[in-house]
Design a protein around this motif. Structure first.
Motif, mmCIF file in Angstrom:
data_model
loop_
_atom_site.group_PDB
_atom_site.id
_atom_site.type_symbol
_atom_site.label_atom_id
_atom_site.label_comp_id
_atom_site.label_asym_id
_atom_site.label_seq_id
_atom_site.Cartn_x
_atom_site.Cartn_y
_atom_site.Cartn_z
ATOM 1 N N ALA A 1 6.528 -57.464 27.624
ATOM 2 C CA ALA A 1 5.176 -57.279 26.656
ATOM 3 C C ALA A 1 4.024 -57.033 27.274
ATOM 4 O O ALA A 1 3.245 -56.068 26.626
ATOM 5 N N LEU A 2 3.641 -57.631 28.323
ATOM 6 C CA LEU A 2 2.153 -57.275 29.041
ATOM 7 C C LEU A 2 2.242 -55.979 29.443
ATOM 8 O O LEU A 2 1.322 -55.217 29.851
ATOM 9 N N ARG A 3 3.452 -55.685 30.477
ATOM 10 C CA ARG A 3 3.483 -54.247 30.851
ATOM 11 C C ARG A 3 3.467 -53.222 29.877
ATOM 12 O O ARG A 3 2.801 -52.063 30.001
ATOM 13 N N GLY A 4 4.101 -53.564 28.495
ATOM 14 C CA GLY A 4 3.893 -52.435 27.509
ATOM 15 C C GLY A 4 2.474 -52.346 27.047
ATOM 16 O O GLY A 4 2.357 -51.238 26.358
ATOM 17 N N ALA A 5 1.642 -53.282 27.184
ATOM 18 C CA ALA A 5 0.225 -53.243 27.032
ATOM 19 C C ALA A 5 -0.513 -52.682 28.282
ATOM 20 O O ALA A 5 -1.827 -52.819 28.074
ATOM 21 N N GLY A 6 0.089 -52.326 29.160
ATOM 22 C CA GLY A 6 -0.759 -51.332 30.166
ATOM 23 C C GLY A 6 -1.142 -52.538 31.433
ATOM 24 O O GLY A 6 -1.809 -52.279 32.249
ATOM 25 N N GLN A 7 -0.454 -53.877 31.311
ATOM 26 C CA GLN A 7 -0.888 -54.832 32.175
ATOM 27 C C GLN A 7 -0.081 -54.654 33.519
ATOM 28 O O GLN A 7 1.172 -54.571 33.471
ATOM 29 N N ALA A 8 -0.564 -55.025 34.568
ATOM 30 C CA ALA A 8 0.338 -55.033 35.707
ATOM 31 C C ALA A 8 0.725 -56.525 35.800
ATOM 32 O O ALA A 8 0.299 -57.518 35.712
ATOM 33 N N VAL A 9 2.030 -56.743 36.259
ATOM 34 C CA VAL A 9 2.838 -57.928 36.174
ATOM 35 C C VAL A 9 3.720 -58.307 37.571
ATOM 36 O O VAL A 9 4.448 -57.339 37.763
ATOM 37 N N ASP A 10 3.369 -59.060 38.332
ATOM 38 C CA ASP A 10 4.388 -59.482 39.258
ATOM 39 C C ASP A 10 5.347 -60.606 38.828
ATOM 40 O O ASP A 10 4.771 -61.924 38.852
ATOM 41 N N LEU A 11 6.626 -60.380 38.389
ATOM 42 C CA LEU A 11 7.413 -61.561 38.001
ATOM 43 C C LEU A 11 8.174 -62.014 39.276
ATOM 44 O O LEU A 11 9.074 -61.342 39.833
ATOM 45 N N ARG A 12 8.101 -63.359 39.449
ATOM 46 C CA ARG A 12 8.668 -63.968 40.476
ATOM 47 C C ARG A 12 9.339 -65.340 40.071
ATOM 48 O O ARG A 12 9.070 -65.959 39.336
ATOM 49 N N ASP A 13 10.457 -65.569 40.838
ATOM 50 C CA ASP A 13 10.994 -66.981 40.769
ATOM 51 C C ASP A 13 9.854 -67.821 41.374
ATOM 52 O O ASP A 13 9.299 -67.525 42.597
ATOM 53 N N LEU A 14 9.644 -69.005 40.837
ATOM 54 C CA LEU A 14 8.601 -70.042 41.403
ATOM 55 C C LEU A 14 8.898 -70.361 42.913
ATOM 56 O O LEU A 14 8.049 -70.622 43.505
ATOM 57 N N GLY A 15 10.096 -70.526 43.174
ATOM 58 C CA GLY A 15 10.394 -71.039 44.426
ATOM 59 C C GLY A 15 10.157 -70.056 45.694
ATOM 60 O O GLY A 15 9.991 -70.345 46.747
ATOM 61 N N SER A 16 9.844 -68.934 45.051
ATOM 62 C CA SER A 16 9.258 -67.883 46.100
ATOM 63 C C SER A 16 7.871 -67.644 46.221
ATOM 64 O O SER A 16 7.413 -67.017 47.174
ATOM 65 N N VAL A 17 7.069 -68.336 45.462
ATOM 66 C CA VAL A 17 5.582 -68.372 45.463
ATOM 67 C C VAL A 17 5.224 -69.378 46.406
ATOM 68 O O VAL A 17 5.505 -70.492 46.577
ATOM 69 N N ASN A 18 4.066 -69.102 47.217
ATOM 70 C CA ASN A 18 3.574 -69.852 48.344
ATOM 71 C C ASN A 18 2.120 -70.066 48.166
ATOM 72 O O ASN A 18 1.573 -69.395 47.148
ATOM 73 N N THR A 19 1.663 -70.833 48.845
ATOM 74 C CA THR A 19 0.083 -70.848 48.593
ATOM 75 C C THR A 19 -0.917 -69.811 48.570
ATOM 76 O O THR A 19 -1.783 -69.719 48.180
ATOM 77 N N ASP A 20 -0.365 -68.799 49.794
ATOM 78 C CA ASP A 20 -1.223 -67.750 49.995
ATOM 79 C C ASP A 20 -1.205 -66.867 48.712
ATOM 80 O O ASP A 20 -2.282 -66.239 48.160
ATOM 81 N N ASP A 21 -0.124 -66.707 47.765
ATOM 82 C CA ASP A 21 0.313 -66.099 46.695
ATOM 83 C C ASP A 21 -0.833 -66.538 45.683
ATOM 84 O O ASP A 21 -1.275 -65.876 45.079
ATOM 85 N N LEU A 22 -1.145 -67.830 45.713
ATOM 86 C CA LEU A 22 -1.951 -68.540 44.634
ATOM 87 C C LEU A 22 -3.241 -68.283 44.990
ATOM 88 O O LEU A 22 -4.164 -68.023 44.132
ATOM 89 N N ARG A 23 -3.581 -68.343 46.252
ATOM 90 C CA ARG A 23 -5.149 -67.950 46.753
ATOM 91 C C ARG A 23 -5.426 -66.798 46.382
ATOM 92 O O ARG A 23 -6.810 -66.339 46.187
#
Length: 529
Positions: free
Chosen positions: A95-117
């Motif tokens: 839905a967001l991509r259809g509105a022109g938004q860029a989205v990085d879809l990830r499994d939460l387990g692959s997200v680290n502190t640097d990603d959030l910062r």
């Protein structure tokens, strides 16, 4: 340009204000100044029109502009146990991509502190499992990231929490994640949204949030899953005479061509009320004086078939419009699919459940009794890759009890259809004489080489080994050897009894750190309920 016009507007207003004093001037002077007044008023009007037109044009140009700085990306992370969170996250990203938004879809387990910062905006779609815990795939995030405070003042975030109010720790992991984000200084875009068993009103709130994040450009609805019509072809009791409640094998056949699914998939079914119960409820309304038109009674009957039925006492004397409001939609039910797409049918295994009043639970009342053979059922197949097949070359250990054998049977059939081995099944129930579910099929698999080992245990038959966890302890040497050879574990059954006991036994045999590592690698997966 705009600034110059504003100055002219101010000058014109000053001229008009000065001319208000012309009563003290001679007659000729007054006539001349009237022309100046008219010119000033015309200039004021034209300037005001120009400003309004400019504002409208700027607004129109902004309707298609992203409300966020150019080049930024939404981090959209999901934590799923049975695939629901993945589905909602995927539809949200689309839905967001259809509105022109860029989205990085990830499994939460692959997200680290640097990603959030690095992120400036993030959305989280998370389920809760067990006793308020994060799904297995998100355990790495819990231990690596949430275990310590993180300064994230730049991050704007929102959390969609999935759960089921029938469980005591409703949406607990979603609440824990939201609290951690707030402690980290993240700006909350919206208070946490709780979804009770696919509740459409809560999902509509999530869509409204996505719409606001996409700016003024309309986005596609975060649509509910597509349900297909399946015909109930067969229903048999698998354990007649058992000390436990009856277990029913249901076989459903599609009414049209359907997409194939992978072993481990989940069947989501829209429930209906038992028609006899609806009739009794309507008759009780009549008996206490309800007086509606014929059309209203027909509408009420149709609605009641798909909704929870309030007590007749709470409906006494209500106008029709108020009564309809009390009819809340029935929840959906999820069941592990016990067959593969190659089988051409969906097999489900349901144990009857009873309320404290002795009535059948909603799912059992509809599927195990009220739904007639040949009747159609609304069913959605949801992929559950968290519980899917391992690589063909990897050994597979299947561990389960009771109706948990449903998901394990699908995995075993999938492995055998692909010629994958070795396979080992560990299964427990009450009595061999009554509860040996799919035993003929399993013995045939053992003889043909589809199964290398089959260990069964029955708790009411006596003996030292009575439960699945006891079998694990007795086969500790083989278990450790298979794990060393790269084996994957798939565990299916009751979370409170078998699931908890097996987890404790695996920790004792393998060590907590080793079991955690297997889980993080995806080699140990559970489908517990």
């Amino acid at each position: 340009m705009i600034q110059a016009l504003l100055l002219l507007l101010l000058l014109a207003l000053a001229v008009i204000a000065a001319l208000i004093q012309v009563e003290a001037l001679p007659e000729l002077s007054r006539a001349a100044t009237r022309w100046w007044a008219a010119a000033g008023m015309l200039l004021t009007y034209l300037t005001w029109c120009f400003l309004l037109l400019s504002k409208r044009r700027r607004s129109q140009r902004g309707e298609h502009a992203s409300p966020e700085p150019a080049g930024t990306t939404w981090l959209l992370a999901y934590a799923s146990q049975t695939g629901t969170a993945v589905e909602i996250a995927q539809r949200s990203a689309a839905a967001l991509r259809g509105a022109g938004q860029a989205v990085d879809l990830r499994d939460l387990g692959s997200v680290n502190t640097d990603d959030l910062r690095r992120a400036s905006r993030a959305l989280f779609v998370v389920a809760t499992t067990g006793e308020g815990e994060a799904p297995e795939s998100a355990q790495a995030f819990v231990h690596r990231v949430m275990a310590q405070a993180q300064p994230l003042p730049q991050l704007r975030s929102a959390v969609l929490a999935l759960g089921d109010r029938e469980y005591p720790q409703f949406c607990a992991f979603g609440h824990a994640l939201q609290a951690w984000l707030q402690q980290a200084g993240s700006q909350v875009l919206q208070p946490l949204i709780e979804v009770d068993a696919g509740e459409p009103v809560a999902l509509a709130r999530w869509h409204t949030l996505l719409q606001s994040l996409a700016g003024k450009q309309a986005i596609e609805l975060v649509a509910t899953p597509r349900f297909e019509r399946w015909t109930l072809e067969q229903r048999v009791v698998m354990n007649p005479g058992s000390l436990g409640l009856p277990i029913h094998l249901l076989r459903l056949r599609p009414t049209s061509a359907i997409a194939p699914w992978q072993p481990g998939a989940i069947a989501t079914i829209k429930l209906q009320q038992d028609r006899a119960r609806v009739r009794a409820w309507l008759e009780a309304l009549v008996a206490q004086g309800a007086d509606y038109s014929a059309d209203q009674w027909q509408m009420l009957q149709r609605q009641a078939q798909l909704c929870r039925l309030p007590s007749t006492a709470s409906c006494r004397g209500l106008p029709f419009a108020d009564l309809i409001v009390l009819l809340l939609p029935l929840p959906q039910r999820n069941y592990s699919i016990a067959s593969t797409a190659a089988d051409g049918v969906i097999d489900l295994l349901l144990r009857e459940t009873r309320t404290p009043q002795g009535e059948l639970g909603l799912g059992a009342a509809w599927l195990c009794q009220a739904c007639a053979i040949g009747e159609t059922v609304d069913l959605h197949v949801r992929e559950n890759r968290q519980f899917g097949l391992p690589p063909d070359s990897a050994p597979l250990i299947l561990i389960g009890a009771g109706t948990g054998i449903a998901g394990l049977r699908a995995l075993l059939r999938g492995r055998m259809q692909r010629g994958s081995r070795p396979n080992w099944l560990i299964f427990g129930e009450r009595q061999r004489s009554r509860d040996a579910l799919f035993d003929t099929e399993l013995q045939a698999a053992l003889q043909s080489g589809g199964l290398q080992h089959l260990d069964q245990v029955y708790s009411r038959d006596g003996g030292e080994i009575r439960h699945v966890q006891d079998l694990l302890a007795a086969q500790a040497q083989r278990l450790c050897q298979w794990i060393e050879q790269g084996a994957h574990l798939r565990i299916c059954g009751s979370a409170d009894t078998m699931g908890k006991a097996v987890d404790q036994q695996l920790q004792a045999l393998l060590g907590s750190a080793a079991l955690a590592a297997l889980t993080a690698e995806g080699r140990c997966r559970k489908d517990v309920y």
